[in-house]
Design a protein around this motif. Structure first.
Motif, mmCIF file in Angstrom:
data_model
loop_
_atom_site.group_PDB
_atom_site.id
_atom_site.type_symbol
_atom_site.label_atom_id
_atom_site.label_comp_id
_atom_site.label_asym_id
_atom_site.label_seq_id
_atom_site.Cartn_x
_atom_site.Cartn_y
_atom_site.Cartn_z
ATOM 1 N N CYS A 57 0.028 3.476 3.586
ATOM 2 C CA CYS A 57 0.428 3.022 4.926
ATOM 3 C C CYS A 57 1.522 1.963 4.901
ATOM 4 C CB CYS A 57 -0.788 2.492 5.682
ATOM 5 S SG CYS A 57 -1.462 0.983 4.965
ATOM 6 N N LEU A 90 -5.139 -5.913 -1.606
ATOM 7 C CA LEU A 90 -4.627 -4.555 -1.478
ATOM 8 C C LEU A 90 -5.687 -3.530 -1.879
ATOM 9 C CD1 LEU A 90 -2.490 -2.308 -1.225
ATOM 10 C CD2 LEU A 90 -1.714 -2.923 -3.536
ATOM 11 N N THR A 91 -6.370 -3.798 -2.983
ATOM 12 C CA THR A 91 -7.414 -2.878 -3.470
ATOM 13 C C THR A 91 -8.536 -2.750 -2.444
ATOM 14 O OG1 THR A 91 -6.875 -3.541 -5.730
ATOM 15 C CG2 THR A 91 -8.954 -2.392 -5.409
ATOM 16 N N HIS A 129 -8.306 -3.259 0.776
ATOM 17 C CA HIS A 129 -7.737 -2.518 1.921
ATOM 18 C C HIS A 129 -7.787 -1.017 1.675
ATOM 19 C CE1 HIS A 129 -4.736 -0.914 4.725
ATOM 20 N NE2 HIS A 129 -4.085 -0.441 3.650
ATOM 21 N N GLN A 130 -7.360 -0.593 0.494
ATOM 22 C CA GLN A 130 -7.327 0.826 0.170
ATOM 23 C C GLN A 130 -8.731 1.440 0.143
ATOM 24 O OE1 GLN A 130 -5.042 0.542 -3.467
ATOM 25 N NE2 GLN A 130 -3.144 1.216 -2.436
ATOM 26 N N HIS A 168 -8.528 3.729 3.396
ATOM 27 C CA HIS A 168 -8.025 5.035 2.942
ATOM 28 C C HIS A 168 -9.063 5.745 2.067
ATOM 29 C CE1 HIS A 168 -4.232 3.790 4.610
ATOM 30 N NE2 HIS A 168 -4.173 2.740 3.793
ATOM 31 N N LYS A 186 1.474 -1.099 4.214
ATOM 32 C CA LYS A 186 1.078 -2.469 4.560
ATOM 33 C C LYS A 186 1.231 -3.360 3.325
ATOM 34 C CE LYS A 186 -2.291 -4.905 7.368
ATOM 35 N NZ LYS A 186 -3.562 -4.872 8.071
ATOM 36 N N LYS A 187 1.596 -4.619 3.540
ATOM 37 C CA LYS A 187 1.852 -5.539 2.436
ATOM 38 C C LYS A 187 0.775 -6.619 2.358
ATOM 39 C CE LYS A 187 6.871 -4.939 2.479
ATOM 40 N NZ LYS A 187 8.176 -5.622 2.566
ATOM 41 N N CYS A 245 0.862 -1.190 0.000
ATOM 42 C CA CYS A 245 0.000 0.000 0.000
ATOM 43 C C CYS A 245 0.897 1.239 0.000
ATOM 44 C CB CYS A 245 -0.914 -0.004 1.224
ATOM 45 S SG CYS A 245 -1.949 1.482 1.324
ATOM 46 N N ASN A 246 0.671 2.152 -0.938
ATOM 47 C CA ASN A 246 1.516 3.338 -1.061
ATOM 48 C C ASN A 246 1.175 4.423 -0.038
ATOM 49 O OD1 ASN A 246 -0.930 4.058 -2.066
ATOM 50 N ND2 ASN A 246 -0.193 4.803 -4.032
#
Length: 452
Positions: free
Chosen positions: A434, A444-445, A447-448, A452, A436-437, A431-432
């Protein structure tokens, strides 16, 4: 005033046909330079001009006052007018009869031009005339292919083609001959077509020496002397280079399927598509499972990758292996080089492969999900996804076991993801915001979107 002058005056008095019906004139392009009457055929216009305007008529009918320039015209007049014979019948629904075949053809062209009264009883296609219908049936439904190969179910139009197929493909001759002289004659005429030119570097055989030499030069010596000036591809034959440039760089696909909207760059690809997709023919069966294929190439690829487990093309940048070189090149281009050359014209999304773009447009923008599950209400955009769903959800199959723990999975991709993220600890998507990997881009998508 004789009859010819009277007719001439009648034609001239009609404004020299200057306002003649436009619809008819579109098909009648031959115009008389004296009275402006239009004709479909040039020969009809010349005959009209000679007979109506100036030529002597020496052949008189003995039953009426009509005169003719040619004896054949007199005979036709007597047959049609005084004997009532009209031997040429229109085979469309109007059943009109004509004295001359040319009159029948002109009638069909003018009246039935856009009508398609001849329907194929095996598909929904219609045709303007019977000859085109018969040609269609012969090509696409194989009504005239009466010679069946008992080994692969392929059909042929004549016995010679069947024998040649059995001899070259199945490598045996089925013919039984009673006398030795006939056996010798048969062997010299038929069996010499067998593949006598063998490559000394592989098991491939050829019927002629020229294809063998081409095979050795291009496959074993890797000679490809014809390079494309628009990309880095090279070819062993100039004709292959020209085909490549025409189809790939000019985007030409000259062979269209008449039963769907698909187009092809090669004629043989069109025929293969029609045979496999529209006729449902799968003549190549795997002897190790029940699966059937439309082409021998697909059967061999299936046997090599599925039953033999061969993946001969390894990626030099990661550990992934592939059964086909084209799949390796696609992987390198899209994963490692991050090329995405196919952009959707309805949104901003880009894709590395053309078929991924087409699938996206069909399922996302057109909302098409053509593959429905027969056991639940779920629908899918791809047949492979439907089969995976049925296998894992309804049949509860979990054929992929982890060799490091006892967990099993219904899909191979799920097993790989489990091994990479859990046992190897790989989390390649960061994640660009926070830092987080994640193991999956989709995770990832999500999560964002949530955080965010």
């Amino acid at each position: 005033m004789d009859k010819s002058e009277k007719k001439s005056n009648e034609f001239v008095s009609r404004d020299n046909r200057s306002k003649y019906d436009n619809v008819v004139l579109n098909d009648k392009q031959h115009v008389c330079d004296i009275c402006q009457e239009a004709f479909t055929l040039g020969s009809s216009m010349i005959t009209h001009r000679n007979t109506i305007h100036n030529v002597q008529k020496n052949f008189a009918c003995n039953m009426c006052d009509e005169k003719f320039e040619f004896r054949s015209h007199l005979s036709r007049h007597q047959i049609s007018e005084h004997k009532g014979r009209k031997d040429f019948v229109c085979d469309h629904q109007c059943e009109k009869k004509f004295v001359k075949k040319s009159s029948l053809l002109t009638h069909q062209k003018l009246v039935h031009k856009k009508r398609k009264d001849f329907s194929c009883n095996k598909c929904e296609r219609k045709f303007e005339n019977k000859s085109n219908l018969l040609k269609h049936k012969k090509i696409f439904h194989e009504v005239f292919k009466d010679y069946l190969c008992e080994k692969c179910a392929k059909r042929f139009g004549n016995k010679q083609s069947l024998l040649l197929h059995i001899n070259t493909v199945h490598d045996q001759c089925p013919k039984q001959i009673e006398s030795k002289s006939k056996v010798n004659r048969h062997q010299t005429t038929v069996q010499e077509i067998r593949k006598d030119f063998a490559s000394n570097k592989c098991e491939k055989k050829f019927r002629k020496q020229a294809p063998l030499l081409f095979h050795q030069n291009t496959v074993h010596e890797s000679r490809k002397d014809y390079a494309c000036d628009k990309c880095e591809r090279k070819f062993g034959k100039k004709s292959h280079l020209l085909d490549h440039q025409k189809i790939i760089h000019e985007g030409r696909k000259d062979y269209a399927c008449e039963r769907c909207e698909k187009k092809f760059g090669y004629k043989h690809t069109l025929f293969l598509h029609q045979k496999v997709i529209h006729e449902g023919r799968k003549d190549y069966a795997c002897d190790k499972c029940e699966k059937k294929f439309g082409t021998k190439h697909h059967l061999l690829f299936h046997q090599k990758t599925v039953h033999e487990g061969r993946k001969d093309y390894a990626c030099g940048k990661c550990e992934k292996k592939f059964g086909q070189k084209s799949n390796l090149l696609d992987h390198q281009k899209t994963v490692h080089e991050l090329c995405k050359d196919f952009a959707c014209d309805k949104c901003e999304k880009k894709f590395g492969l053309k078929h991924h773009l087409l699938f996206h447009q069909k399922t996302v923008h057109e909302g098409r999900k053509d593959y429905a599950c027969g056991k639940c209400e779920k629908k899918f955009g791809q047949k492979s996804n439907l089969l995976d769903h049925q296998k894992t959800v309804h049949e509860l199959c979990k054929d992929f076991a982890c060799d490091k723990c006892e967990k099993k999975f219904g899909r191979k991709s799920h097993l790989f993801y489990h091994q990479r993220t859990l046992h190897e600890g790989c989390k390649d998507f960061v994640c660009n915001i926070c830092e987080k990997k994640f193991g999956k881009k989709s995770t990832l998508t999500q999560h964002q979107k949530r955080m965010h």
